[in-house]
Write a protein that holds these residues in place. Sequence first.
Motif, mmCIF file in Angstrom:
data_model
loop_
_atom_site.group_PDB
_atom_site.id
_atom_site.type_symbol
_atom_site.label_atom_id
_atom_site.label_comp_id
_atom_site.label_asym_id
_atom_site.label_seq_id
_atom_site.Cartn_x
_atom_site.Cartn_y
_atom_site.Cartn_z
ATOM 1 N N GLU A 1 0.837 -1.211 0.000
ATOM 2 C CA GLU A 1 0.000 0.000 0.000
ATOM 3 C C GLU A 1 0.871 1.260 0.000
ATOM 4 O O GLU A 1 0.627 2.206 -0.732
ATOM 5 C CB GLU A 1 -0.942 0.013 1.194
ATOM 6 C CG GLU A 1 -1.866 1.219 1.188
ATOM 7 C CD GLU A 1 -2.867 1.179 2.331
ATOM 8 O OE1 GLU A 1 -3.326 2.271 2.706
ATOM 9 O OE2 GLU A 1 -3.182 0.089 2.849
ATOM 10 N N ARG A 2 1.914 1.276 0.819
ATOM 11 C CA ARG A 2 2.821 2.430 0.889
ATOM 12 C C ARG A 2 3.520 2.630 -0.456
ATOM 13 O O ARG A 2 3.635 3.748 -0.952
ATOM 14 C CB ARG A 2 3.830 2.227 2.006
ATOM 15 C CG ARG A 2 4.945 3.256 2.098
ATOM 16 C CD ARG A 2 4.470 4.706 2.310
ATOM 17 N NE ARG A 2 3.589 4.905 3.406
ATOM 18 C CZ ARG A 2 3.946 5.267 4.634
ATOM 19 N NH1 ARG A 2 5.200 5.487 4.924
ATOM 20 N NH2 ARG A 2 3.047 5.427 5.571
ATOM 21 N N ARG B 1 2.461 1.688 -3.381
ATOM 22 C CA ARG B 1 1.457 2.184 -4.343
ATOM 23 C C ARG B 1 1.216 3.685 -4.153
ATOM 24 O O ARG B 1 1.031 4.420 -5.117
ATOM 25 C CB ARG B 1 0.143 1.425 -4.186
ATOM 26 C CG ARG B 1 0.125 0.104 -4.863
ATOM 27 C CD ARG B 1 -1.301 -0.476 -4.895
ATOM 28 N NE ARG B 1 -1.217 -1.908 -4.975
ATOM 29 C CZ ARG B 1 -1.293 -2.748 -3.936
ATOM 30 N NH1 ARG B 1 -1.500 -2.287 -2.729
ATOM 31 N NH2 ARG B 1 -1.190 -4.039 -4.113
ATOM 32 N N GLU B 2 1.196 4.123 -2.913
ATOM 33 C CA GLU B 2 1.012 5.545 -2.610
ATOM 34 C C GLU B 2 2.164 6.372 -3.192
ATOM 35 O O GLU B 2 1.947 7.417 -3.809
ATOM 36 C CB GLU B 2 0.920 5.739 -1.102
ATOM 37 C CG GLU B 2 0.584 7.126 -0.666
ATOM 38 C CD GLU B 2 0.430 7.247 0.843
ATOM 39 O OE1 GLU B 2 0.211 8.385 1.293
ATOM 40 O OE2 GLU B 2 0.522 6.246 1.580
ATOM 41 N N ALA C 1 1.790 6.469 -7.039
ATOM 42 C CA ALA C 1 0.753 7.415 -7.480
ATOM 43 C C ALA C 1 1.262 8.855 -7.388
ATOM 44 O O ALA C 1 1.047 9.658 -8.306
ATOM 45 C CB ALA C 1 -0.512 7.235 -6.643
ATOM 46 N N LEU C 2 1.933 9.178 -6.305
ATOM 47 C CA LEU C 2 2.499 10.517 -6.133
ATOM 48 C C LEU C 2 3.529 10.801 -7.228
ATOM 49 O O LEU C 2 3.542 11.889 -7.819
ATOM 50 C CB LEU C 2 3.134 10.619 -4.746
ATOM 51 C CG LEU C 2 3.700 11.965 -4.338
ATOM 52 C CD1 LEU C 2 2.580 12.983 -4.155
ATOM 53 C CD2 LEU C 2 4.490 11.812 -3.049
ATOM 54 N N GLY D 1 3.316 13.692 1.593
ATOM 55 C CA GLY D 1 3.021 13.808 0.162
ATOM 56 C C GLY D 1 3.160 15.202 -0.407
ATOM 57 O O GLY D 1 3.623 15.372 -1.534
#
Length: 108
Positions: free
Chosen positions: A7-8, A10-11, A14-15, A86
């Motif tokens: 999950e991290r 993927r985050e 995306a960023l 982010g």
Amino acid sequence: APPERQERLRELRALSREHAPGATEGLKWNSPAYWTDTILFVFSGHAKHCNVVFTPSTLDAFRTEFGGFELGAGSVKIPYDVAVPGEILGRMIDFRTREWDERGVTWR
């Protein structure tokens, strides 16, 4: 990566794609990397943290904004139990892209 880290990662992906849409996405040193004619930045997942690695000049431009994060020559260590910064990382990606486009600062 193990499910608890995915999950991290993927985050961060995306960023990265949001702030560097024109960059090529691939692997360098078995880690996700983004580049045009030079590497812009890389990130990696480890047992207790992830690293986002920029040029030292990019990190230096934002070093004072990272408070309690552990920093290296060009890297930011982000523990999994802490939210991804982010907003700052997005500005760093933007800065790094301009650093290459406008001044030709290469990867190392």
